[in-house]
Scaffold this motif. Structure first.
Motif, PDB file in Angstrom:
ATOM      1  N   ARG A 198       0.758  -1.310   0.129  1.00 36.27           N
ATOM      2  CA  ARG A 198       0.000  -0.064   0.205  1.00 36.27           C
ATOM      3  C   ARG A 198       0.812   1.444  -0.111  1.00 36.27           C
ATOM      4  N   HIS A 199       2.006   1.210   0.421  1.00 40.99           N
ATOM      5  CA  HIS A 199       2.805   2.434   0.685  1.00 40.99           C
ATOM      6  C   HIS A 199       3.303   2.933  -0.789  1.00 40.99           C
ATOM      7  N   PHE A 200       3.244   2.005  -1.658  1.00 41.44           N
ATOM      8  CA  PHE A 200       3.582   2.084  -3.273  1.00 41.44           C
ATOM      9  C   PHE A 200       2.596   3.002  -3.886  1.00 41.44           C
ATOM     10  N   ASN A 201       1.329   3.133  -3.346  1.00 37.97           N
ATOM     11  CA  ASN A 201       0.232   3.487  -4.027  1.00 37.97           C
ATOM     12  C   ASN A 201      -0.131   4.959  -3.310  1.00 37.97           C
ATOM     13  N   ASN A 202       0.723   5.950  -3.623  1.00 40.01           N
ATOM     14  CA  ASN A 202       0.579   7.393  -3.148  1.00 40.01           C
ATOM     15  C   ASN A 202       0.322   8.204  -4.420  1.00 40.01           C
ATOM     16  N   PRO A 203      -0.839   8.624  -4.662  1.00 47.69           N
ATOM     17  CA  PRO A 203      -1.074   9.652  -5.559  1.00 47.69           C
ATOM     18  C   PRO A 203      -0.633  11.026  -5.474  1.00 47.69           C
ATOM     19  N   HIS A 204      -0.677  11.366  -4.264  1.00 46.97           N
ATOM     20  CA  HIS A 204      -0.009  12.568  -3.983  1.00 46.97           C
ATOM     21  C   HIS A 204       1.502  13.051  -4.723  1.00 46.97           C
ATOM     22  N   LEU A 205       2.255  12.124  -4.783  1.00 47.28           N
ATOM     23  CA  LEU A 205       3.493  12.164  -5.380  1.00 47.28           C
ATOM     24  C   LEU A 205       3.497  12.616  -6.795  1.00 47.28           C
ATOM     25  N   THR A 206       2.460  11.845  -7.641  1.00 44.01           N
ATOM     26  CA  THR A 206       2.299  12.055  -8.976  1.00 44.01           C
ATOM     27  C   THR A 206       1.638  13.377  -9.175  1.00 44.01           C
ATOM     28  N   VAL A 207       0.654  13.788  -8.390  1.00 42.44           N
ATOM     29  CA  VAL A 207       0.023  14.865  -8.603  1.00 42.44           C
ATOM     30  C   VAL A 207       0.908  16.002  -8.175  1.00 42.44           C
ATOM     31  N   ALA A 208       1.785  16.081  -7.121  1.00 43.15           N
ATOM     32  CA  ALA A 208       2.740  17.169  -7.010  1.00 43.15           C
ATOM     33  C   ALA A 208       3.641  17.095  -8.050  1.00 43.15           C
TER      34      ALA A 208
END
Length: 65
Positions: free
Chosen positions: A14-24
């Motif tokens: 689950r820690h690989f599924n962070n959309p905030h990094l992509t959005v930033a």
């Protein structure tokens, strides 16, 4: 020793599924392209904040002397 996880040690990705990094990163790319702030495509408050964070960070790194 086998490579498969035992039932007691389930693989948690689950820690690989962070959309905030992509959005930033998308916000930083928009700032580098010179797009205005109101060009943000996100309406959700959390995604908007992440996009703006990337946008601001990319703007701080530019030096137009």
């Amino acid at each position: 020793m086998s490579d498969q996880a035992s039932p007691e040690q389930k693989v948690d990705r689950r820690h690989f599924n962070n959309p905030h990094l992509t959005v930033a990163a998308a916000g930083a790319e928009a700032a580098q392209k010179g797009l205005p702030v109101h060009a943000c495509p996100y309406k959700h408050p959390a995604m908007l904040a992440s996009w703006l964070k990337g946008y601001r960070q990319a703007q701080q790194l530019t030096l137009d002397l």
